[in-house]
Design an enzyme around this catalytic site. Structure first.
Site, mmCIF file in Angstrom:
data_model
loop_
_atom_site.group_PDB
_atom_site.id
_atom_site.type_symbol
_atom_site.label_atom_id
_atom_site.label_comp_id
_atom_site.label_asym_id
_atom_site.label_seq_id
_atom_site.Cartn_x
_atom_site.Cartn_y
_atom_site.Cartn_z
ATOM 1 N N ASP A 44 52.663 -90.184 7.752
ATOM 2 C CA ASP A 44 51.473 -89.675 7.061
ATOM 3 C C ASP A 44 51.842 -88.591 6.034
ATOM 4 O OD1 ASP A 44 49.013 -88.084 6.564
ATOM 5 O OD2 ASP A 44 48.157 -89.417 8.075
ATOM 6 N N CYS A 101 45.415 -89.187 13.092
ATOM 7 C CA CYS A 101 46.470 -90.167 12.787
ATOM 8 C C CYS A 101 45.856 -91.570 12.628
ATOM 9 C CB CYS A 101 47.511 -90.171 13.903
ATOM 10 S SG CYS A 101 48.894 -91.289 13.568
HETATM 11 ZN ZN LIG Z 1 49.907 -90.498 11.668
#
Ligand SMILES: [Zn+2]
Length: 217
Positions: A44, A101
């Protein structure tokens, strides 16, 4: 200006900034690295390992994948792990997940996303292992937060179950394993799991090594 050209310009400014602080900034680490930490984080873009820990080049050895998973058949992760433990001799391994997430969120649904379903399946297994705890939380966002925390703890356990970590524990009493969660809403990191070298494991996951005396013998 093309967006990517801005990155190249920013790089020039960054080099100038570092050299202004220390003239040998790059020379110091040009020929070798001695990082004390292996960071296994999520891909990410909001969780850049060096930024959130305020570390400089040379301090973190980094592996990132979707949802910061430690999968025992992933040759990429295992190669990074072996090199970090056996060659770089890192003192700490940090698995860092983060709230919000997308990988964990998608794993909690029944939607199919193609190839990535195979990767997210590992998170579904974590969900199943903790289903009772998770389903006491009616709020989906709270459930997601909790699964993120369970996931980092599970990945720390997966690290401890590798022969590389167990061998280094037995011979060198390192590395310590940490499961952290980064809060994208506040910027803070928090530890949710910690395994010291030598932490007992379920017997089926324990390896005996020819170069390590068995305890009691
Ligand atoms: Zn993530």
């Amino acid at each position: 200006m093309d967006a990517y050209k801005k990155l190249l310009l920013s790089n020039k400014a960054w080099v100038a900034e570092k050299l202004a602080i220390r003239a040998d900034f790059f020379e110091r680490t040009a020929t070798t690295q001695t990082p004390a930490f292996l960071w296994i984080g999520c891909s990410d873009s909001r969780v850049p390992a060096e930024s959130v820990t305020s570390t400089e080049p040379g301090e973190l050895f980094v592996h990132r994948n979707i949802a910061n998973l430690v999968v025992h058949t992933d040759l990429n992760m295992l190669s990074v792990l072996q090199y970090a433990v056996e060659v770089l001799e890192v003192k700490h391994i940090i698995v860092c997940g983060h709230y919000g997430c997308g990988g964990v969120r998608n794993a909690m649904t029944n939607r199919s996303f193609g190839l990535i379903d195979k990767w997210l399946r590992h998170i579904k297994d974590v969900y199943r292992a903790h289903r009772r705890d998770l389903e006491t939380l009616a709020d989906v966002d709270k459930r997601l937060d909790r699964l993120v925390e369970f996931n980092v703890a599970e990945q720390v356990q997966n690290l401890a179950e590798t022969s590389f970590v167990q061998h280094a524990w037995a011979l060198h009493n390192r590395p310590s394993l940490h499961g952290w969660v980064y809060d994208i809403r506040t910027g803070f990191l928090k530890e949710h799991a910690h395994m010291k070298p030598g932490t007992p494991l379920e017997d089926i996951y324990r390896f005996d090594f020819d170069d390590v005396p068995r305890s009691g013998s």
